[in-house]
Scaffold this active site. Structure first.
Site, PDB file in Angstrom:
ATOM      1  N   GLY A  13     -19.851  67.913  73.150  1.00  0.00           N
ATOM      2  CA  GLY A  13     -19.530  69.249  73.663  1.00  0.00           C
ATOM      3  C   GLY A  13     -20.589  70.280  73.296  1.00  0.00           C
ATOM      4  O   GLY A  13     -21.388  70.082  72.392  1.00  0.00           O
ATOM      5  N   ARG A  17     -18.702  78.691  71.740  1.00  0.00           N
ATOM      6  CA  ARG A  17     -18.348  79.833  70.893  1.00  0.00           C
ATOM      7  C   ARG A  17     -19.270  80.027  69.691  1.00  0.00           C
ATOM      8  O   ARG A  17     -19.219  81.042  69.023  1.00  0.00           O
ATOM      9  CB  ARG A  17     -16.886  79.698  70.428  1.00  0.00           C
ATOM     10  CG  ARG A  17     -15.898  80.064  71.507  1.00  0.00           C
ATOM     11  CD  ARG A  17     -14.490  79.656  71.139  1.00  0.00           C
ATOM     12  NE  ARG A  17     -14.279  78.216  71.303  1.00  0.00           N
ATOM     13  CZ  ARG A  17     -13.161  77.596  70.963  1.00  0.00           C
ATOM     14  NH1 ARG A  17     -12.158  78.263  70.422  1.00  0.00           N
ATOM     15  NH2 ARG A  17     -13.047  76.288  71.146  1.00  0.00           N
ATOM     16  N   ASN A 229     -15.262  75.925  65.504  1.00  0.00           N
ATOM     17  CA  ASN A 229     -15.585  76.372  66.861  1.00  0.00           C
ATOM     18  C   ASN A 229     -16.511  77.581  66.877  1.00  0.00           C
ATOM     19  O   ASN A 229     -17.242  77.793  67.821  1.00  0.00           O
ATOM     20  CB  ASN A 229     -14.304  76.710  67.623  1.00  0.00           C
ATOM     21  CG  ASN A 229     -13.454  75.473  67.846  1.00  0.00           C
ATOM     22  OD1 ASN A 229     -13.968  74.436  68.265  1.00  0.00           O
ATOM     23  ND2 ASN A 229     -12.187  75.558  67.521  1.00  0.00           N
TER      24      ASN A 229
HETATM   25  C1  UD1 Z   1      -8.787  68.534  71.375  1.00  0.00           C
HETATM   26  C2  UD1 Z   1      -7.483  67.828  71.759  1.00  0.00           C
HETATM   27  C3  UD1 Z   1      -6.310  68.613  71.177  1.00  0.00           C
HETATM   28  C4  UD1 Z   1      -6.460  68.757  69.687  1.00  0.00           C
HETATM   29  C5  UD1 Z   1      -7.820  69.368  69.328  1.00  0.00           C
HETATM   30  C6  UD1 Z   1      -8.042  69.298  67.832  1.00  0.00           C
HETATM   31  C7  UD1 Z   1      -7.915  66.804  73.932  1.00  0.00           C
HETATM   32  C8  UD1 Z   1      -7.667  66.877  75.366  1.00  0.00           C
HETATM   33  N1  UD1 Z   1      -7.377  67.760  73.183  1.00  0.00           N
HETATM   34  O1  UD1 Z   1      -8.765  69.797  72.016  1.00  0.00           O
HETATM   35  O2  UD1 Z   1      -5.095  67.948  71.460  1.00  0.00           O
HETATM   36  O3  UD1 Z   1      -5.422  69.548  69.155  1.00  0.00           O
HETATM   37  O4  UD1 Z   1      -8.885  68.647  69.967  1.00  0.00           O
HETATM   38  O5  UD1 Z   1      -9.210  69.963  67.469  1.00  0.00           O
HETATM   39  O6  UD1 Z   1      -8.532  65.866  73.469  1.00  0.00           O
HETATM   40  N2  UD1 Z   1     -16.075  66.403  73.506  1.00  0.00           N
HETATM   41  C9  UD1 Z   1     -16.980  65.516  74.048  1.00  0.00           C
HETATM   42  N3  UD1 Z   1     -17.038  65.392  75.398  1.00  0.00           N
HETATM   43  C10 UD1 Z   1     -16.240  66.093  76.239  1.00  0.00           C
HETATM   44  C11 UD1 Z   1     -15.322  67.000  75.661  1.00  0.00           C
HETATM   45  C12 UD1 Z   1     -15.253  67.126  74.300  1.00  0.00           C
HETATM   46  O7  UD1 Z   1     -17.726  64.855  73.334  1.00  0.00           O
HETATM   47  O8  UD1 Z   1     -16.349  65.904  77.449  1.00  0.00           O
HETATM   48  C13 UD1 Z   1     -16.006  66.528  72.039  1.00  0.00           C
HETATM   49  C14 UD1 Z   1     -16.335  67.911  71.540  1.00  0.00           C
HETATM   50  O9  UD1 Z   1     -17.732  68.020  71.272  1.00  0.00           O
HETATM   51  C15 UD1 Z   1     -15.511  67.978  70.269  1.00  0.00           C
HETATM   52  C16 UD1 Z   1     -14.312  67.086  70.567  1.00  0.00           C
HETATM   53  O10 UD1 Z   1     -14.696  66.262  71.635  1.00  0.00           O
HETATM   54  O11 UD1 Z   1     -16.197  67.446  69.163  1.00  0.00           O
HETATM   55  C17 UD1 Z   1     -13.066  67.892  70.936  1.00  0.00           C
HETATM   56  O12 UD1 Z   1     -13.303  68.596  72.125  1.00  0.00           O
HETATM   57  P1  UD1 Z   1     -12.777  70.067  72.364  1.00  0.00           P
HETATM   58  O13 UD1 Z   1     -13.237  70.527  73.685  1.00  0.00           O
HETATM   59  O14 UD1 Z   1     -13.062  70.906  71.185  1.00  0.00           O
HETATM   60  O15 UD1 Z   1     -11.206  69.785  72.461  1.00  0.00           O
HETATM   61  P2  UD1 Z   1     -10.045  70.792  72.119  1.00  0.00           P
HETATM   62  O16 UD1 Z   1      -9.807  71.671  73.282  1.00  0.00           O
HETATM   63  O17 UD1 Z   1     -10.286  71.430  70.809  1.00  0.00           O
HETATM   64 MG    MG Z   2     -12.031  71.803  69.589  1.00  0.00          MG
END
Ligand code: UD1
Ligand code: MG
Length: 464
Positions: A13, A17, A229
């Site tokens: 990701g 922020r 974040n």
């Molecule tokens: C996610 C969870 C949520 C949980 C929260 C805890 C999902 C759908 N939701 O939400 O239930 O409470 O984490 O912190 O999983 N990432 C990737 N590729 C992507 C998207 C994200 O590698 O396509 C990585 C991000 O870099 C990050 C992690 O996955 O390290 C979590 O992604 P983020 O977008 O922060 O998810 P949240 O909305 O926080």
């Molecule tokens: Mg997150």
């Protein structure tokens, strides 16, 4: 025999922020990129392979973690956490066992907590085990929806109903899956949700539907599962990590006068009965022996320091090695390649670089010693300078044992000073000095009697 373990770390990701050019997972917590903390923790659990899924800033992440024992997987487009895990499938070909899913932006999770999670997963023979936490303010997190037979699904904040939002048990985003089974469930997921993403969380409902067992382990200390974040959370996590590191040293017999202002990076080693005053920074691969005292404002980076060493206020040391019972500072600057063999004294406003000091040699005041090798018992007088640089090349100054260097001496390198010799104060030494000689380059002093009176009279006359 314990089950085999692999770890996938989601780190693709952007971290919008953070408002940063640097990928979020490379921002340091206690001096180490947050992703490296997670990799280290996975390593101590014995996970193999460890697969960070990278995307945003992938090249930079690869470079920073080049030395770490990881297998990178690339997620070119960030289509959601479920899609991210799928991107790791190729790196896990042939792996059957427990698949631990970690997040690159959750660096505080402890090994012991993850061991509990793995044990729970194995004991219950679950298909999915979720690490959950109770949050006073669960806003933003996925909520754990339980039914009569345990966990049914996870619902994201943006997709949750009003009553679901009241649930205060949240998904930390850390899970154990069974591999390769988890990938089968992932392939069945769609992105029909509020964010149009492939949610990893939907794997829970899918596994449940297939009649599999879902488990959730509630963590004791929710702070451990904190995700970073923005830079406010970055500082909070840094403070928590620092506290953890500091308490480790305190319990091992190191006195920290004020832990809140003591900054010790994770790889630093300190012997017992050493005393750290406020505002001390110990960085990189520094080791400090026992019985040392480190006074306020000292910054030490990548140094090896033996026992009973005293670092006085405001001193800065890097890539240097100090033997027993040395005293340094206040306000000394030991630059890379400084070696003090023991019982040395380096005083205020002394700078050293690529300089070896034999035992008991000292430079107590206002001196620059660079590209130099000193024997034992050498006394460097105040204001001595090694002139090591001719504008193109660096040259060496070699000083034998028991040499006494008078104040305000310049050594124009390359030059060798024989043992036991004495350099007269104010000398500019351009030639080698034999053993036991006196070297002096000062012009002889001449006293002219009454000259000052005559001069004053002359000046007064001119004024009138
Ligand atoms: C996610 C969870 C949520 C949980 C929260 C805890 C999902 C759908 N939701 O939400 O239930 O409470 O984490 O912190 O999983 N990432 C990737 N590729 C992507 C998207 C994200 O590698 O396509 C990585 C991000 O870099 C990050 C992690 O996955 O390290 C979590 O992604 P983020 O977008 O922060 O998810 P949240 O909305 O926080
Ligand atoms: Mg997150």
């Amino acid at each position: 025999m314990p089950k085999k373990l692999a770890a996938v770390i989601l780190a693709a990701g952007q971290g919008t922020r953070m408002k940063s050019q640097l990928p979020k997972v490379l921002h340091p917590v206690a001096g180490r990129p947050m992703l490296s903390h997670v990799v280290k923790t996975a390593g101590t659990l014995g996970a193999l392979p460890i697969v960070p899924v990278i995307g945003h800033g992938a090249e930079q992440v690869r470079q920073v973690l080049a030395e770490e024992p990881v297998t990178f997987a690339l997620q070119e487009e960030q289509l959601g956490t479920g899609h991210a895990l799928l991107c790791a499938e190729d790196s896990l070909k042939g792996f059957t066992g427990d698949l631990l899913l970690l997040c690159g932006d959750v660096p505080l999770l402890r090994e012991t907590t993850l061991r509990e999670l793995l044990q729970h997963h194995q004991k219950t023979a679950a298909s999915v085990t979720i690490l959950t936490a109770q949050m006073q303010d669960p806003t933003g997190y996925g909520r754990i929806i339980r039914g009569e037979n345990g966990v049914e699904r996870i619902v994201e904040e943006k997709d949750a109903s009003r009553s679901e939002r009241q649930v205060d048990e949240i998904n930390t985003g850390i899970y154990v899956f069974r591999a390769p089974e988890a990938f089968e469930f992932l392939r069945g997921l769609d992105n029909s949700n509020a964010q149009g993403e492939y949610y990893l969380t939907d794997i829970v409902a899918a596994a449940r539907k297939a009649g599999e067992r879902i488990e959730a382990l509630l963590i004791d200390t929710a702070a451990e599962a904190m995700g970073i974040n923005d830079r406010v959370q970055l500082a909070e996590a840094g403070a928590l990590m620092r506290q953890r590191i500091n308490e480790g040293h305190q319990r091992a017999g190191v006195t920290l006068v004020d832990p809140a202002t003591t900054y010790i990076e994770p790889d630093v080693v300190i012997g017992s009965d050493s005393l750290l005053h406020p505002n001390v920074h110990l960085r990189g691969k520094t080791t400090i022996g026992s019985g040392c005292e480190i006074e306020p404002g000292v910054v030490v980076t990548d140094c090896s320091i033996a026992d009973q060493v005293h670092l006085k206020p405001g001193s800065v040391l890097s890539e240097s090695s100090l033997g027993d019972a040395c005293a340094v500072g206040p306000m000394a600057h030991l630059r890379p390649g400084t070696v003090l063999n023991g019982n040395n004294k380096i005083g205020n406003f002394v700078e050293t670089k690529k300089a070896v000091f034999g035992e008991k040699s000292q430079a107590s005041h206002l001196t620059y010693i660079g590209d130099a090798s000193l024997g034992k018992n050498v006394n460097i007088g105040c204001g001595t300078i090694t002139c090591n640089y001719d504008g193109v090349n660096k040259h060496q100054t070699t000083i034998g044992d028991d040499v006494f260097v008078g104040s305000d001496t310049q050594f124009v390198a390359p030059v060798t000073i024989g043992r036991g010799s004495l350099i007269g104060a104010g000398s500019t030494i351009t030639k080698d000095v034999p053993e036991d000689a006196l070297a002096i380059t000062r012009a002889e002093q001449k006293n002219v009697a009454g000259w000052a009176i005559r001069n004053r009279q002359k000046l007064q006359k001119q004024k009138k």
